[in-house]
Write an enzyme that holds these catalytic residues in place. Structure first.
Site, mmCIF file in Angstrom:
data_model
loop_
_atom_site.group_PDB
_atom_site.id
_atom_site.type_symbol
_atom_site.label_atom_id
_atom_site.label_comp_id
_atom_site.label_asym_id
_atom_site.label_seq_id
_atom_site.Cartn_x
_atom_site.Cartn_y
_atom_site.Cartn_z
ATOM 1 C CD GLU A 33 -111.785 -119.808 14.564
ATOM 2 O OE1 GLU A 33 -110.691 -119.467 14.364
ATOM 3 O OE2 GLU A 33 -112.464 -119.834 13.956
ATOM 4 C CG ASP A 34 -110.726 -114.349 15.632
ATOM 5 O OD1 ASP A 34 -110.467 -115.594 15.944
ATOM 6 O OD2 ASP A 34 -110.809 -114.109 14.480
#
Length: 735
Positions: free
Chosen positions: A93-94
């Site tokens: 996600e990051d």
């Protein structure tokens, strides 16, 4: 200055390694050959990916994945795959790492779990909520691999433990989501320790005053309570060991949230909550002697202390759906107060504390598969393709937290249903066909309607008729998600058939009026009749609600519009309001200023008054509604529609008054009402809208609706009312 920074980073590096070693120690018991290498590989990948990231508190971001892995290993008891996934749960996600990279390095299983943990990005239609969609995605993976949810719970628990540095509106949103979804989920998976902690932490942010008050009270009485527990436990301990049982007997305080719940439910002050703790007896028994030993311990306790016959709960003979087994009884303690006693074995205790993970461990010896049945139910709900994510969430939520009742079929088979289930739920539980044609039931050989609420232990026989079809109002009768989704899909099917007919009729009518039958025109006509979709338009035509003359009316209005220029659909105003308000992070809707500026109303569900902690909620058709943050509906609104929540606070003003309700209880006395109304009208110059009073055998119970300026005004009024002779309690209630 530079050297200081280097030292700082060096110290952080040491701290990261220290935390990593603690994690390895926690996972020692489950490590197999080669596992340590896998964990190290995942740790290095996470460390590298998050190296430039910091948390809100300023700490290195890697602390978070390590802590989540630590919770998964230590508090839930998960193994290597889960630890690897917990360490990597945020990298996709990051950072730039993709699921393909993870699959290549760690295999398919790990990639699938991490995919389940990765939030969906992108835009949905505005009726849906991103949170609900993410939750649904996570559950889809639950059906294949329960570790997704367990790691998600560990992630949520660590976020809740470290939420002090977040802005207040974020804290409210996350805490609402937690109490609405994650705590019930932990409960359903049998993780009672985590469930209690999540509830307490949510309450700490959602109701800080009450939380602090109860925590302080618990602390004050700690020594006294420990003394009481010691006295209570001594004789039990003695006899248990005399009888040759190997047992651990101790007292355990109840969670702050459960005490608060009891206060609310029974409408009593803290001082009157007696069961602030429970006594636990944990037996070390061989699997085949468990039942007998539990009942032996039960008879020892009830010989010493008198039990409350209505309060025996036997989950040893028939465990709860999430595998929980225990014997609960409430007995009268030496000081005339009720004490809850829980009796279970070490195996049962591990299942109660670690839930699912322990459940698998004992799977060979246990023949209970309540959890598998529950996952099966989740699968069925997810298989319903038409469900909107929010409907799905509500159904799911409803089936999470409810206690089970056990119902018997005519042949004596046992079926588990949630508390509050009806005969119709039972019919759908047996088979969709039986549910769809159900016209009534025989409960314990007596005829009852389909809406009859079943009781624990009922024997039910369903009566069907092939003329019966599902009705719209059945949705209000059933409580199980399975029944709801089946009814919804058959109603949709029914509607689709009607719409088909309507479509043909409308086509003919438009032809006769020389209107082209195309999507654009159909949408214009739907908009003219204020219908949400063209399908509704077809249904209305088929049912004769829209006739030729109505369509002619539309035609003449269209001509008028052409000369006047296009109109905007009315629901855009809400979006306009939204953009106006979502301007910057610091924009706060000030309430009570010039009412004309922005269209808002005060929600009737909680009647906020100035001084209350409030937020604004952008509705679809009624502008903005102001709710109290502890409104009964607030957690649901914040967790499902976070994007529609607007910060709001009161502007100081005196001339406005707000309606609120007060409940007054006391001992009836001559002139009591007169004294109460004098305090309200004369001393405080407050207007009353209504007053209802009921006296029963000398007990006075009244409700008064009054207009006040703000919370301070209200609190002073309550203080003065409590001084009236005979009044024992005054509480504010939401209308």
């Amino acid at each position: 200055m530079k050297t200081e920074l280097v030292i700082d980073l060096e110290a952080e590096k040491q701290e990261i390694l220290k935390r990593y070693r603690t994690l390895l120690r926690a996972s020692k018991s489950t490590l197999q050959k080669g596992d340590k290498k896998e964990i190290r590989k995942a740790f290095d990948m996470a460390l590298e990916s998050h190296k430039d990231m910091r948390r809100k508190s300023g700490e290195p971001y890697i602390y978070h994945p390590i802590a989540v892995a630590q919770i998964a290993a230590e508090e839930i008891g998960l193994g290597t795959t889960s630890i690897v996934c917990a360490l990597l749960h945020d990298v996709v996600e990051d950072t730039d790492i993709t699921l393909e990279d993870i699959e290549r390095e760690f295999g398919k299983k790990t990639a699938k779990i991490i995919d389940g943990l990765t939030k969906i990005s992108g835009v949905f239609d505005t009726n849906s909520s991103l949170q609900a969609e993410n939750f649904r995605k996570m559950l889809l993976t639950l059906a294949d691999d329960v570790r997704v949810i367990l790691i998600k719970l560990a992630d949520r628990l660590h976020n809740m433990r470290t939420m002090d540095f977040m802005p207040r509106h974020k804290q409210l949103k996350i805490a609402s989501e937690t109490i609405y979804l994650y705590a019930p989920l932990a409960h359903r998976l049998g993780l009672y320790a985590i469930k209690s902690e999540l509830e307490d932490l949510s309450m700490k942010y959602l109701e800080p005053e009450t939380y602090k008050f109860i925590a302080k009270k618990l602390n004050e009485k700690k020594a006294e309570r420990n003394m009481f527990i010691k006295k209570f436990v001594e004789p039990i301990d003695e006899i248990v060991h005399e009888q040759g049982l190997d047992a651990d007997v101790y007292g355990r305080p109840k969670s702050i949230h459960s005490i608060w719940n009891k206060m609310k439910k029974k409408n009593i002050p803290f001082e009157e909550v007696y069961d602030l703790f429970a006594i636990r007896i944990i037996l070390d028994s061989a699997y085949e002697n468990e039942k007998a030993d539990c009942w032996k311990a039960y008879s020892i306790v009830t010989d010493l202390y008198r039990p409350n016959p209505d309060r025996l709960r036997d989950w040893v003979s028939s465990p709860k759906g999430n595998g929980y087994e225990s014997l609960h009884t409430t007995v009268m303690g030496p000081r005339g107060q009720w004490v809850e006693v829980q009796i279970r074995t070490q195996r049962m205790n591990e299942i109660a504390e670690k839930g699912f993970a322990a459940h698998w461990k004992y799977k060979e010896s246990s023949n209970d598969n309540g959890l598998d049945q529950w996952i099966q139910k989740v699968r069925e709900m997810l298989n319903n393709p038409e469900a909107n994510a929010l409907d799905f969430l509500d159904d799911f939520k409803m089936n999470l937290f409810s206690d089970e009742i056990f119902i018997f079929t005519p042949k004596g088979a046992l079926i588990q249903l949630p508390l509050g289930a009806t005969a119709l739920d039972f019919a759908f539980e047996i088979h969709t066909g039986v549910g769809a044609t159900c016209i009534g039931a025989k409960v314990n050989h007596k005829l009852v309607p389909i809406s009859y609420k079943l009781q624990n232990g009922d024997q039910v026989e369903i009566i069907t008729s092939n003329k019966q079809t599902p009705k719209e109002d059945w949705l209000n009768v059933v409580v199980t998600a399975k029944a709801k989704s089946k009814i919804k899909s058959s109603l949709k099917e029914e509607k689709r058939k009607i719409a088909e007919t309507g479509k043909e009729i409308l086509e003919r009518k438009l032809k006769s009026l020389k209107i082209t039958y195309n999507t654009d025109n159909l949408q214009k006509i739907s908009y003219f009749f204020k219908l949400p979709s063209t399908q509704e338009l077809f249904v209305n035509v088929a049912l004769g609600k829209i006739e030729l003359k109505d369509i002619k009316e539309y035609l003449s209005s269209e001509k008028e519009v052409e000369t006047r220029g296009p109109e905007r659909p009315e629901n855009l105003t809400v979006d306009m309001v939204k953009t106006k308000m979502k301007g910057t992070e610091n924009d706060i809707l000030l309430i009570g200023e010039d009412l004309q500026k922005i269209d808002y109303t005060l929600a009737a569900c909680c009647n906020p008054i100035p001084g209350d902690d409030v937020f604004g909620f952008v509705t679809v058709s009624e502008g903005i509604k102001i709710h109290r943050t502890n409104c009964p509906n607030a957690t649901q609104l914040m967790s499902n529609y976070g994007y529609r929540v607007v910060k709001a606070k009161w502007n100081k003003q005196q001339e406005l008054t707000f309606l609120t309700g007060l409940r007054i209880v006391g001992i009836d006395d001559v002139g009591l009402i007169n004294n109460i109304t004098r305090v309200i009208s004369t001393d405080f110059k407050v207007n009353m809208r209504s007053i209802t009073v009921d006296t029963n055998e000398g007990i006075f119970d009244g409700s008064i609706m009054i207009f006040v300026n703000d919370t301070e005004h209200l609190e002073n009024l309550i203080k003065n009312l409590l001084e009236v002779r005979g009044v024992t309690g005054v509480t504010r209630f939401d209308a």
